[in-house]
Design a protein around this motif. Structure first.
Motif, PDB file in Angstrom:
ATOM      1  N   SER A 170      48.703  43.008  46.358  1.00  0.00           N
ATOM      2  CA  SER A 170      47.918  43.738  45.361  1.00  0.00           C
ATOM      3  C   SER A 170      46.417  43.516  45.544  1.00  0.00           C
ATOM      4  N   ARG A 171      45.665  44.580  45.420  1.00  0.00           N
ATOM      5  CA  ARG A 171      44.207  44.487  45.485  1.00  0.00           C
ATOM      6  C   ARG A 171      43.612  44.049  44.144  1.00  0.00           C
ATOM      7  N   LEU A 172      44.409  44.164  43.082  1.00  0.00           N
ATOM      8  CA  LEU A 172      43.878  43.882  41.741  1.00  0.00           C
ATOM      9  C   LEU A 172      44.084  42.439  41.296  1.00  0.00           C
ATOM     10  N   VAL A 173      44.997  41.722  41.941  1.00  0.00           N
ATOM     11  CA  VAL A 173      45.282  40.349  41.518  1.00  0.00           C
ATOM     12  C   VAL A 173      44.028  39.481  41.581  1.00  0.00           C
ATOM     13  N   GLN A 174      43.316  39.548  42.701  1.00  0.00           N
ATOM     14  CA  GLN A 174      42.096  38.738  42.842  1.00  0.00           C
ATOM     15  C   GLN A 174      41.018  39.183  41.852  1.00  0.00           C
ATOM     16  N   LYS A 175      41.017  40.463  41.526  1.00  0.00           N
ATOM     17  CA  LYS A 175      40.003  40.995  40.621  1.00  0.00           C
ATOM     18  C   LYS A 175      40.197  40.515  39.186  1.00  0.00           C
ATOM     19  N   TYR A 176      41.454  40.391  38.751  1.00  0.00           N
ATOM     20  CA  TYR A 176      41.712  40.137  37.339  1.00  0.00           C
ATOM     21  C   TYR A 176      42.372  38.797  37.004  1.00  0.00           C
ATOM     22  N   ASN A 177      42.908  38.105  37.979  1.00  0.00           N
ATOM     23  CA  ASN A 177      43.708  36.925  37.636  1.00  0.00           C
ATOM     24  C   ASN A 177      42.931  35.623  37.506  1.00  0.00           C
ATOM     25  N   GLU A 178      41.630  35.670  37.724  1.00  0.00           N
ATOM     26  CA  GLU A 178      40.815  34.482  37.472  1.00  0.00           C
ATOM     27  C   GLU A 178      40.499  34.395  35.979  1.00  0.00           C
ATOM     28  N   SER A 198      50.963  42.404  34.106  1.00  0.00           N
ATOM     29  CA  SER A 198      51.548  41.457  33.161  1.00  0.00           C
ATOM     30  C   SER A 198      50.630  41.236  31.966  1.00  0.00           C
ATOM     31  N   LEU A 199      51.246  41.102  30.792  1.00  0.00           N
ATOM     32  CA  LEU A 199      50.509  40.767  29.563  1.00  0.00           C
ATOM     33  C   LEU A 199      50.630  39.286  29.228  1.00  0.00           C
ATOM     34  N   SER A 200      51.601  38.638  29.851  1.00  0.00           N
ATOM     35  CA  SER A 200      51.914  37.256  29.492  1.00  0.00           C
ATOM     36  C   SER A 200      51.735  36.341  30.698  1.00  0.00           C
ATOM     37  N   GLU A 201      52.511  35.280  30.742  1.00  0.00           N
ATOM     38  CA  GLU A 201      52.408  34.329  31.851  1.00  0.00           C
ATOM     39  C   GLU A 201      53.249  34.750  33.055  1.00  0.00           C
ATOM     40  N   GLN A 202      53.943  35.881  32.943  1.00  0.00           N
ATOM     41  CA  GLN A 202      54.700  36.380  34.082  1.00  0.00           C
ATOM     42  C   GLN A 202      53.756  36.743  35.225  1.00  0.00           C
ATOM     43  N   GLU A 203      54.302  36.742  36.449  1.00  0.00           N
ATOM     44  CA  GLU A 203      53.491  37.085  37.610  1.00  0.00           C
ATOM     45  C   GLU A 203      53.074  38.547  37.565  1.00  0.00           C
ATOM     46  N   GLY A 204      51.885  38.820  38.074  1.00  0.00           N
ATOM     47  CA  GLY A 204      51.373  40.181  38.104  1.00  0.00           C
ATOM     48  C   GLY A 204      49.905  40.218  37.745  1.00  0.00           C
ATOM     49  N   VAL A 205      49.312  41.393  37.832  1.00  0.00           N
ATOM     50  CA  VAL A 205      47.903  41.577  37.474  1.00  0.00           C
ATOM     51  C   VAL A 205      47.748  41.399  35.968  1.00  0.00           C
ATOM     52  N   LYS A 206      46.877  40.486  35.549  1.00  0.00           N
ATOM     53  CA  LYS A 206      46.725  40.178  34.127  1.00  0.00           C
ATOM     54  C   LYS A 206      45.912  41.268  33.413  1.00  0.00           C
ATOM     55  N   LEU A 207      46.474  41.746  32.312  1.00  0.00           N
ATOM     56  CA  LEU A 207      45.767  42.724  31.486  1.00  0.00           C
ATOM     57  C   LEU A 207      45.139  42.004  30.311  1.00  0.00           C
ATOM     58  N   ARG A 208      43.824  42.148  30.168  1.00  0.00           N
ATOM     59  CA  ARG A 208      43.117  41.506  29.058  1.00  0.00           C
ATOM     60  C   ARG A 208      42.097  42.462  28.469  1.00  0.00           C
ATOM     61  N   ALA A 209      41.699  42.174  27.245  1.00  0.00           N
ATOM     62  CA  ALA A 209      40.605  42.904  26.593  1.00  0.00           C
ATOM     63  C   ALA A 209      39.878  41.926  25.694  1.00  0.00           C
ATOM     64  N   THR A 210      38.573  42.097  25.524  1.00  0.00           N
ATOM     65  CA  THR A 210      37.816  41.209  24.640  1.00  0.00           C
ATOM     66  C   THR A 210      37.929  41.703  23.204  1.00  0.00           C
ATOM     67  N   VAL A 211      37.702  40.798  22.264  1.00  0.00           N
ATOM     68  CA  VAL A 211      37.725  41.159  20.843  1.00  0.00           C
ATOM     69  C   VAL A 211      36.635  42.198  20.559  1.00  0.00           C
ATOM     70  N   SER A 212      35.465  42.044  21.192  1.00  0.00           N
ATOM     71  CA  SER A 212      34.364  43.001  20.995  1.00  0.00           C
ATOM     72  C   SER A 212      34.773  44.401  21.403  1.00  0.00           C
ATOM     73  N   GLU A 213      35.476  44.523  22.530  1.00  0.00           N
ATOM     74  CA  GLU A 213      35.928  45.838  22.989  1.00  0.00           C
ATOM     75  C   GLU A 213      36.960  46.426  22.033  1.00  0.00           C
ATOM     76  N   PHE A 214      37.730  45.556  21.432  1.00  0.00           N
ATOM     77  CA  PHE A 214      38.741  46.026  20.481  1.00  0.00           C
ATOM     78  C   PHE A 214      38.073  46.687  19.284  1.00  0.00           C
ATOM     79  N   GLY A 215      37.005  46.049  18.792  1.00  0.00           N
ATOM     80  CA  GLY A 215      36.253  46.619  17.677  1.00  0.00           C
ATOM     81  C   GLY A 215      36.842  46.286  16.318  1.00  0.00           C
ATOM     82  N   PRO A 216      36.029  46.385  15.239  1.00  0.00           N
ATOM     83  CA  PRO A 216      36.486  45.990  13.902  1.00  0.00           C
ATOM     84  C   PRO A 216      37.584  46.877  13.331  1.00  0.00           C
TER      85      PRO A 216
END
Length: 504
Positions: free
Chosen positions: A426-434, A122-140
């Motif tokens: 899911s094994r990834l929910v605990q890894k990414y949803n905090e 999920s990219l939003s508030e929907q249920e699922g493993v949250k996908l995120r990236a930091t601004v630094s990783e995005f780059g200028p």
């Protein structure tokens, strides 16, 4: 030899492969399915990208489902962009149907019902493993492309990133970036001017407005920690099948900026981190981008150039990109020219514009002595498609109107209970949803500004105290008004006395 036998030999020769392959179905001639004239796509060519196109209701999603299932069975991980919310059924086996059995009998092999290993993202508030990236990783550069900035504004973004690097300020989310941007023309104006040159408030204001626009589309949920590790997209289950990662996007269909931001970030991260593979026997990962027109419709020229560059280069990493859309003209020509597999479902000719689009689409396919491509495009039924692929040597295969095989998994969505079950396992929910909000540029600069303000107040206080002391001293050296009058009178009298003596 009859025309039917000639056609069978033509298909069999064109789709012969020595390596592993995905079978799409059986070729058709004049509306009749030629049993065992199988249309096979070699695995080694699936990183050459592809297109699944066709009018609404012609079976594009089911074709995507068939490809995802067969790739998973071959041990190849898949990621699906699910904008309509109808792909979760991959996690459950098909209930079967007599019409499915009849279809497979025509094709030439039996139907098997299966469920597949699925991860819900999920990219939003929907249920699922949250996908995120930091601004630094995005780059200028990438951030500037997404925001569609001018050259001057791009330079300012680069300076902001440089300042944060120099001062070890983590740029994690958008509030960090906005804080540094405001600091550059506010409290830190002199610091920036001394070290990086003058930054105009008009430029920072324009950048800030574009960031707010991005936030309004939900990007504040995407930027942050914990960052998603793209290597988690390439997992294999205990049975050797590739994990199918389904990204639920049903609630961001009206937010194309967020969708294109995520897609560009994902492709850039995959390209930067995956090793070179060259021409391997099988792809490392296949990405299916449903409703692909949403990426290209709202994209700026700079963003399109970035996407085109990645599409050209990412193949060598063993990554295949498949665009799913209604009309091939939704995809830029520079991207279309890079595609190896094309699965074209029926198109409808209701208007002059539709007829023109069909003519252009037909010209993108190899000439065939067995088909009038323009006519076939408008006469295909549901679950039928024109297919053009590449053989193992990279040569175009014969054009084949194909009766497509049915999905082995459920052709419907999961119930809420079933969906929860998949997510809970899911094994990834605990890894990414905090949600993590550690000290970063926003907090560090706020602290710096607070200290500067406290110091300024202390200096102001000392200055005021000094001013009061000086004023007091001045008052003590002044003459008392009465004394001042008496002194003046004595002086005048003395002067007058001297004058009188002189006159005598």
């Amino acid at each position: 030899m009859s025309k039917k036998d000639e056609f069978f030999a033509h298909i069999e020769k064109g789709y012969t492969t020595k390596g592993d392959y995905v079978s799409m179905g059986a070729a058709m001639l004049e509306g009749e399915t030629i049993t065992n004239a199988l249309v096979k796509i070699p695995l080694k060519t699936l990183n050459r990208h592809g297109l699944i196109a066709g009018a609404t209701g012609t079976g594009k999603t089911k074709t995507l489902q068939v490809l995802a299932e067969n790739l998973s069975d071959k041990g190849i991980p898949v990621m699906l962009m699910d904008l309509k919310g109808d792909l979760s059924g991959l996690a459950k086996p098909s209930p079967g149907h007599p019409k499915i059995d009849e279809r497979h009998e025509k094709i030439g092999f039996p139907f098997t019902a299966k469920e597949f290993p699925v991860e819900i993202l999920s990219l939003s508030e929907q249920e699922g493993v949250k996908l995120r990236a930091t601004v630094s990783e995005f780059g200028p550069v990438l951030l500037s492309r997404i925001l569609d900035l001018s050259v001057t504004q791009e330079g300012i973004v680069a300076v902001i990133f440089k300042y944060c690097d120099d001062h070890k300020l983590p740029l994690l989310d958008l509030k960090d970036f906005k804080k540094v941007l405001q600091y550059s023309t506010g409290e830190g104006k002199k610091e920036f001017e001394d070290n990086y040159g003058r930054i105009a408030t008009s430029s920072t204001g324009a950048i800030l407005r574009k960031i707010i626009e991005l936030e309004q589309q939900g990007a504040d949920l995407f930027f942050g920690e914990k960052s998603f590790d793209v290597s988690d997209l390439t997992r294999i289950d205990e049975n050797g099948r590739g994990i199918i990662s389904i990204l639920r996007l049903t609630d961001i269909q009206d937010r194309p900026k967020l969708f294109s931001t995520f897609m560009l970030s994902l492709l850039a991260e995959v390209y930067a981190t995956f090793p070179e593979q060259g021409d391997s026997d099988r792809p490392e990962l296949i990405l299916f981008i449903d409703e692909a027109h949403l990426i290209f419709k709202e994209a700026s020229k700079a963003l399109l150039d970035q996407i085109e560059s990645i599409v050209k280069l990412i193949r060598s990493k063993g990554i295949g990109l498949y665009f799913v859309t209604q009309n091939p003209t939704d995809v830029p020509d520079a991207v279309l020219s890079q595609l190896g597999l094309k699965v074209q479902h029926a198109l409808r000719a209701f208007t002059a514009k539709d007829r023109k689009a069909i003519k252009l689409t037909a010209e993108n396919y190899p000439i065939s002595e067995y088909y009038d491509t323009k006519e076939v495009l408008t006469s295909l039924g549901i679950g039928e498609a024109l297919i053009s692929a590449l053989d193992e040597k990279g040569r175009p295969t014969p054009l084949a109107a194909t009766l497509l095989r049915a999905p082995m998994s459920r052709m419907d969505i999961l119930t809420q209970k079933e969906l929860k079950e998949v997510i809970d396992n899911s094994r990834l929910v605990q890894k990414y949803n905090e949600t993590i909000d550690r000290e970063s540029a926003y907090e560090i600069l706020n602290e710096k500004i607070e200290k500067a303000e406290e110091k300024a107040k202390e200096e102001e206080s000392r200055s005021s105290e000094k001013s009061r002391t000086t004023s007091s001293r001045r008052r003590s050296t002044r003459q008392n008004p009465v004394v001042k009058v008496l002194t003046s009178a004595t002086f005048i009298r003395g002067v007058l006395g001297i004058l009188r003596k002189a006159m005598k």
